[in-house]
Design an enzyme around this catalytic site. Structure first.
Site, mmCIF file in Angstrom:
data_model
loop_
_atom_site.group_PDB
_atom_site.id
_atom_site.type_symbol
_atom_site.label_atom_id
_atom_site.label_comp_id
_atom_site.label_asym_id
_atom_site.label_seq_id
_atom_site.Cartn_x
_atom_site.Cartn_y
_atom_site.Cartn_z
ATOM 1 N N HIS A 1 -53.997 -33.743 8.399
ATOM 2 C CA HIS A 1 -54.996 -34.291 7.478
ATOM 3 C C HIS A 1 -54.302 -34.662 6.164
ATOM 4 O O HIS A 1 -53.359 -33.997 5.754
ATOM 5 C CB HIS A 1 -56.088 -33.235 7.233
ATOM 6 C CG HIS A 1 -57.227 -33.755 6.430
ATOM 7 N ND1 HIS A 1 -57.180 -33.847 5.056
ATOM 8 C CD2 HIS A 1 -58.434 -34.224 6.810
ATOM 9 C CE1 HIS A 1 -58.322 -34.364 4.631
ATOM 10 N NE2 HIS A 1 -59.095 -34.604 5.667
ATOM 11 N N GLU B 1 -63.051 -33.249 12.819
ATOM 12 C CA GLU B 1 -62.424 -33.273 11.478
ATOM 13 C C GLU B 1 -63.525 -33.055 10.467
ATOM 14 O O GLU B 1 -63.992 -33.996 9.808
ATOM 15 C CB GLU B 1 -61.684 -34.593 11.203
ATOM 16 C CG GLU B 1 -60.907 -34.532 9.877
ATOM 17 C CD GLU B 1 -60.496 -35.869 9.306
ATOM 18 O OE1 GLU B 1 -60.005 -36.724 10.063
ATOM 19 O OE2 GLU B 1 -60.667 -36.055 8.086
ATOM 20 N N ASP C 1 -65.994 -36.476 9.549
ATOM 21 C CA ASP C 1 -65.382 -36.181 8.246
ATOM 22 C C ASP C 1 -66.432 -35.665 7.269
ATOM 23 O O ASP C 1 -66.345 -35.890 6.069
ATOM 24 C CB ASP C 1 -64.649 -37.396 7.654
ATOM 25 C CG ASP C 1 -63.553 -36.987 6.661
ATOM 26 O OD1 ASP C 1 -63.381 -35.779 6.417
ATOM 27 O OD2 ASP C 1 -62.868 -37.888 6.142
#
Ligand SMILES: *[C@@H]1O[C@H](CO)[C@@H](O)[C@H](O)[C@H]1NC(C)=O
Ligand SMILES: *[C@@H]1O[C@H](CO)[C@@H](O)[C@H](O)[C@H]1NC(C)=O
Ligand SMILES: *[C@@H]1O[C@H](CO)[C@@H](O)[C@H](O)[C@H]1NC(C)=O
Ligand SMILES: *[C@@H]1O[C@H](CO)[C@@H](O)[C@H](O)[C@H]1NC(C)=O
Ligand SMILES: *[C@@H]1O[C@H](CO)[C@@H](O)[C@H](O)[C@H]1NC(C)=O
Length: 357
Positions: free
Chosen positions: A193, A35, A316
């Site tokens: 997301h 991600e 992230d």
């Protein structure tokens, strides 16, 4: 360009087998992170100006369009072997006009493929898709997987639509079945997301406490609604092989399964269409990543709730610092055995994304 070649050859002979062709990555024992945000220069103005503490805004913003310089150096310094990049939120989901959204998706996907094409052992891509039309979304997903070698798609929550942006499209409706059918045929995961709400919702809900907009609160509650919509509207009953990934340790859902299941069970007599319970879909269809949520006791709790075989590492980046995530995952050898830690760091991602080393 190996994957382009492979896709072309296999398409001629056995089209449905394309997705099963393994994507070769760097051989090693480093982590895989999935991600991780990237964007095209045209979309930089939409990026938040709130970087991680200690990071300068200009360094933070510049990180979004970089692949091979700062990002790769940080991967090398922090033992990340492979990273899947995706377009920073809201990307296409923030475009209400269907024609503009479809064009943006193609533009983002082509630029992403070009950006990573010379280093596919270190970088993979998740497609961006316009979700205004499920049939066309399926076509673009198929193109990006078969022709560009992408490993799945990243959807930034609901697709805003309509002249004033207030028509919100959720993919738990029957008209998206044609999309989910293609997703399962291609055997790729779809990552959900979060996104910021449209102004007409964000202001009444968060205007009283604006610091709760974004990742601290708004993102989790808004995306959790969408994931639970997929469950309660029976999407996983209709597509038992569908694989969905949710970041940030599951947007709080696996922390609250007792109450969710107990309350939903009361609505079975009222026509609740889901055939199982939410907990069970976390054992068969939904995965979570650790992106931006490096909470060891919570990871251990979720291991008990959904199983370590549903949890993958992610950072992230650039919203979260790579050294922070990397140091945390390596600290877990105190709480996970070698097999479970390997699954979290690397093994489950290899399986889910059909990677080979
Ligand atoms: C990865 O680590 C395992 C032990 O956990 C080791 O047996 C193996 O040789 C390592 N592989 C590489 C490529 O470093
Ligand atoms: C890929 O291309 C970029 C320029 O776009 C370059 O900086 C990088 O070193 C190249 N990587 C490889 C592995 O050739
Ligand atoms: C969606 O796209 C398909 C293929 O282009 C088209 O046939 C269909 O009419 C579109 N659906 C809607 C509701 O616009
Ligand atoms: C709709 O969203 C666009 C950005 O996607 C924005 O420019 C526009 O002002 C919004 N319209 C309304 C009525 O909020
Ligand atoms: C959820 O469903 C599974 C079977 O699919 C069952 O074993 C389990 O007891 C259920 N949990 C709750 C809390 O209802």
């Amino acid at each position: 360009m190996r994957f382009l070649f492979a896709a072309t050859i296999f398409e001629l002979w056995i089209p449905l087998a394309v997705a099963a062709v393994g994507h070769r990555i760097k051989n090693g024992n480093g982590t895989i992170a999935i991600e991780e945000a990237w964007t095209i220069p045209e979309l930089l103005p939409a990026i938040t100006r709130t970087p991680p503490l200690g990071e300068a805004v200009d360094v933070f913003i510049a990180s979004f369009t970089d692949v091979h310089v700062r990002r790769l150096n940080l991967m090398n310094e922090n033992n990340i072997d492979f990273m899947v990049i995706s377009c920073a939120t809201p990307c296409v989901q923030g475009v209400s006009d269907p024609v503009a959204a479809a064009a943006l998706a193609v533009n983002v996907n082509n630029q992403m493929a070009a950006a990573i094409s010379n280093d596919t052992t270190r970088f993979g891509g998740f497609a961006s898709l316009s979700m205004h039309n499920a049939t066309e979304a399926a076509q673009e997903l198929r193109r990006t997987v078969n022709d560009l070698g992408f490993l799945g798609a990243m959807l930034n929550d609901y697709q805003q639509s309509g002249p004033d942006n207030t028509t919100l499209l959720f993919y738990d409706q029957p008209e998206y079945d044609v999309f989910w059918q293609t997703v399962t045929e291609l055997d790729v995961p779809i990552y959900f997301h979060p996104r910021s709400n449209i102004a007409q919702i964000q202001t009444p809900l968060f205007g009283h406490a604006p610091f709760l907009e974004g990742p601290s609160e708004e993102y989790a509650v808004t995306l959790a609604n969408h994931i639970l919509g997929l469950c309660t509207n029976g999407v996983f009953d209709r597509f038992p092989d569908l694989k969905i990934i949710v970041g940030h340790l599951g947007e709080r859902i696996p922390s609250d399964l007792f109450r969710i299941d107990e309350q939903l069970a009361r609505n079975i007599p009222n026509g609740l269409m889901m055939q199982r319970n939410v907990t069970s879909y976390w054992h068969t269809n939904i995965f979570e990543t650790t992106s931006g949520n490096f909470a060891t006791p919570l990871l251990e709790f979720h291991k008990g709730q959904i199983g370590i075989d549903r949890i993958l590492f992610s950072v992230d980046y650039p919203f979260v610092l790579i050294p922070e995530g990397a140091a945390w995952v390596e600290s877990l050898n105190d709480v996970l055995d070698e097999k479970d830690l390997h699954s979290l760091r690397r093994g489950l991602a290899m399986e889910l994304l059909h990677l080979e080393d």
